[in-house]
Design a protein around this motif. Structure first.
Motif, PDB file in Angstrom:
ATOM      1  N   LEU A  51      -6.096   4.084   6.976  1.00  0.00           N
ATOM      2  CA  LEU A  51      -6.462   2.668   7.106  1.00  0.00           C
ATOM      3  C   LEU A  51      -7.675   2.436   8.012  1.00  0.00           C
ATOM      4  O   LEU A  51      -8.464   1.520   7.781  1.00  0.00           O
ATOM      5  CB  LEU A  51      -5.259   1.876   7.645  1.00  0.00           C
ATOM      6  CG  LEU A  51      -5.275   0.374   7.374  1.00  0.00           C
ATOM      7  CD1 LEU A  51      -5.113   0.083   5.889  1.00  0.00           C
ATOM      8  CD2 LEU A  51      -4.157  -0.325   8.152  1.00  0.00           C
ATOM      9  N   TRP A 103     -10.906   1.735   6.340  1.00  0.00           N
ATOM     10  CA  TRP A 103     -11.056   0.557   5.471  1.00  0.00           C
ATOM     11  C   TRP A 103     -12.024  -0.447   6.088  1.00  0.00           C
ATOM     12  O   TRP A 103     -12.137  -0.557   7.316  1.00  0.00           O
ATOM     13  CB  TRP A 103      -9.704  -0.123   5.271  1.00  0.00           C
ATOM     14  CG  TRP A 103      -8.783   0.569   4.321  1.00  0.00           C
ATOM     15  CD1 TRP A 103      -8.661   1.912   4.110  1.00  0.00           C
ATOM     16  CD2 TRP A 103      -7.828  -0.054   3.451  1.00  0.00           C
ATOM     17  NE1 TRP A 103      -7.701   2.158   3.168  1.00  0.00           N
ATOM     18  CE2 TRP A 103      -7.168   0.986   2.748  1.00  0.00           C
ATOM     19  CE3 TRP A 103      -7.469  -1.379   3.201  1.00  0.00           C
ATOM     20  CZ2 TRP A 103      -6.167   0.731   1.817  1.00  0.00           C
ATOM     21  CZ3 TRP A 103      -6.465  -1.641   2.287  1.00  0.00           C
ATOM     22  CH2 TRP A 103      -5.835  -0.584   1.600  1.00  0.00           C
ATOM     23  N   ILE A 118       0.854  -1.190   0.000  1.00  0.00           N
ATOM     24  CA  ILE A 118       0.000   0.000   0.000  1.00  0.00           C
ATOM     25  C   ILE A 118       0.892   1.242   0.000  1.00  0.00           C
ATOM     26  O   ILE A 118       2.079   1.167   0.323  1.00  0.00           O
ATOM     27  CB  ILE A 118      -0.962   0.049   1.219  1.00  0.00           C
ATOM     28  CG1 ILE A 118      -0.187   0.041   2.543  1.00  0.00           C
ATOM     29  CG2 ILE A 118      -1.964  -1.081   1.160  1.00  0.00           C
ATOM     30  CD1 ILE A 118      -1.055   0.259   3.782  1.00  0.00           C
ATOM     31  N   SER A 121      -2.568   5.382   2.007  1.00  0.00           N
ATOM     32  CA  SER A 121      -3.516   4.340   2.431  1.00  0.00           C
ATOM     33  C   SER A 121      -3.283   3.936   3.889  1.00  0.00           C
ATOM     34  O   SER A 121      -4.234   3.691   4.636  1.00  0.00           O
ATOM     35  CB  SER A 121      -3.390   3.107   1.536  1.00  0.00           C
ATOM     36  OG  SER A 121      -3.809   3.408   0.223  1.00  0.00           O
TER      37      SER A 121
END
Length: 214
Positions: free
Chosen positions: A114, A117, A106, A110
């Motif tokens: 996170l 997510w 990643i 990202s």
């Protein structure tokens, strides 16, 4: 010691040096022999791709024809639902067994987001996170709790990534490649050159098919 298998997901609309060069540098750094490219079908966090799934796979094939490090896995393109990373990793873990070291590549952006997510807390039970630097992003996580989580899981040597099936975060010392697919599409729309941004074979494919001209 098992060989670490790494995965790199994305829309690849189009694939460019910002995808390929950091992954190649990471492979050199930690001894990766294989990186599996996973093009998304329905990306959860961004608009739908301009290029069709078939065109995006064709561009990936063009890009990696002389790069033996990379392979393509089209499983996410078969899904009509959003491509959740955790679901793909569960499927790969089931196929490769509990002892196979898996790494998910990643960008730093990202990592910093996170906690947004889907089922992010489960990721490290399925894989290592291999983080490539991104220009202009902070080095610290968004909260003290997330920063502690990061520090608790940092790998201190690449060997750990090969010796354990999952559970570590590796902050890779990869080159900062400031390229985005959005920028490439915009340059194409404006009929500007993109020669230094993506492989010649991909540019040739885009030219032949008339992609990104509208």
């Amino acid at each position: 010691m098992s060989e670490l298998h790494a995965l790199l997901g994305g829309t690849f609309d189009p694939v460019h040096y910002g995808h390929l060069r950091p992954a190649e540098a990471l492979a050199q750094q930690i001894g990766l022999k294989r990186v599996l490219l996973l093009p998304n079908n329905v990306p959860p966090h961004r608009p739908q791709p301009e290029a069709s799934p078939r065109q995006r796979v064709d561009m990936l094939r063009c890009a990696i024809s002389d790069r033996p490090l990379f392979e393509i896995d089209t499983r996410e393109l078969m899904r009509e639902t959003p491509s959740w990373t955790v679901a793909t990793l569960e499927a790969l873990r089931a196929e490769r067994g509990p002892q196979q070291p898996l790494g998910f590549i990643i960008g730093q952006d990202s990592l910093l987001s996170l906690s947004g997510w889907h089922r992010w807390q489960e990721l490290l039970s399925l894989c290592h996170l291999l983080v490539c630097k991104r220009p202009g992003y902070a080095a610290e996580m968004e909260s003290p709790e997330m920063q502690c989580w990061l520090e608790d899981h940092l790998a201190v040597s690449a060997q750990q990534l090969h010796q354990q099936p999952a559970g570590f975060i590796w902050l890779a010392d990869t080159p900062l490649v400031d390229i985005s697919a959005t920028e490439i599409r915009q340059r194409r729309h404006q009929k500007l050159p993109c020669d230094d941004l993506l492989p010649p074979a991909v540019i040739d494919y885009i030219d032949r098919t008339g992609l990104y001209l509208k």
